[in-house]
Design a protein around this motif. Sequence first.
Motif, mmCIF file in Angstrom:
data_model
loop_
_atom_site.group_PDB
_atom_site.id
_atom_site.type_symbol
_atom_site.label_atom_id
_atom_site.label_comp_id
_atom_site.label_asym_id
_atom_site.label_seq_id
_atom_site.Cartn_x
_atom_site.Cartn_y
_atom_site.Cartn_z
ATOM 1 N N LYS A 149 -10.707 -86.315 -23.348
ATOM 2 C CA LYS A 149 -9.293 -86.911 -23.847
ATOM 3 C C LYS A 149 -8.357 -85.848 -24.416
ATOM 4 N N ASN A 150 -8.980 -84.955 -25.153
ATOM 5 C CA ASN A 150 -8.226 -83.760 -25.675
ATOM 6 C C ASN A 150 -7.587 -82.641 -24.686
ATOM 7 N N LYS A 151 -8.492 -82.492 -23.804
ATOM 8 C CA LYS A 151 -8.237 -81.588 -22.699
ATOM 9 C C LYS A 151 -7.287 -82.274 -21.533
ATOM 10 N N LYS A 152 -7.395 -83.363 -21.525
ATOM 11 C CA LYS A 152 -6.321 -84.158 -20.474
ATOM 12 C C LYS A 152 -5.249 -84.072 -21.428
ATOM 13 N N LYS A 153 -5.044 -84.484 -22.416
ATOM 14 C CA LYS A 153 -3.798 -84.419 -23.263
ATOM 15 C C LYS A 153 -3.322 -83.149 -23.377
ATOM 16 N N GLU A 154 -3.791 -82.125 -23.593
ATOM 17 C CA GLU A 154 -3.437 -80.709 -23.291
ATOM 18 C C GLU A 154 -2.772 -80.476 -21.883
ATOM 19 N N SER A 155 -3.692 -80.719 -21.039
ATOM 20 C CA SER A 155 -3.074 -80.463 -19.635
ATOM 21 C C SER A 155 -1.866 -81.212 -19.142
#
Length: 258
Positions: free
Chosen positions: A32-38
């Motif tokens: 979720k964090n990586k998706k949010k950053e992306s």
Amino acid sequence: MGQTEYLLVIILFNIFLVAFIVAAISFVIQYKNKKKESITQLQQQHVLHQKELLATQIEIQTQTMQHIGREIHDNVGQKLTLASLYTQQLAFENEALPINDKITGIGELINDALSELRHLSKSLTDNHIDTNDISILLKEEFARIEILKKYKLNLKVDFESIPLSYQAKSLLLRVVQEFIQNSIKHAACKTISATLVKNDNQLILTLSDDGKGFNTEKMAGKGIGLSNIKKRIALIGGSYYIESKEGDGTKLTIEISI
């Protein structure tokens, strides 16, 4: 199996289960964090792209207004000034034939000035770039330079019409204008050439002059004109290559997908 061993198996199972659950939760959180950053990066890139587009549009509008101002000052203003001077001379001359000749000249100058004013007015009131093909726009640009009668101009287009977006035509036209202006102001050239060809799904624009040229390594990252050209071509997903050396002119090749 004894009770002790049974309890040990249960404890180990629970330990592995807890570890699995913790790993799964950690994986989900990281995902979720990586998706949010992306998503954040994509949003930032979109905002940056929109800002670049807006800056380019404003620049094009500014350059257009500057061009109109120069045309009015250098062409229309000059002709009307000459017409005014001729008119003043008439007040001090009494010879009929020379006066008639000057009156004819005044009429021609005024008509030329009015024609140019109508052309400028039309370019402001209709969407000239959007409604015309890139080949026509380039021919018009070269025709304007040809009026100066100072340079040998060569323009070759190997097609009649090709579909391009308004943005692509605007940016290509601006690059051509900037190259011509640089050639006239800085290169001390005698000949300016342009070739526009279609090769499969590629549109290739080649601009060149026979001016004094420059050292491309020394100019890398320093020339504002080159930086502007690079940004404009990048906005339409194209590429460019410049060749130049001192005393041997300059050649700019642009390729965009169509």
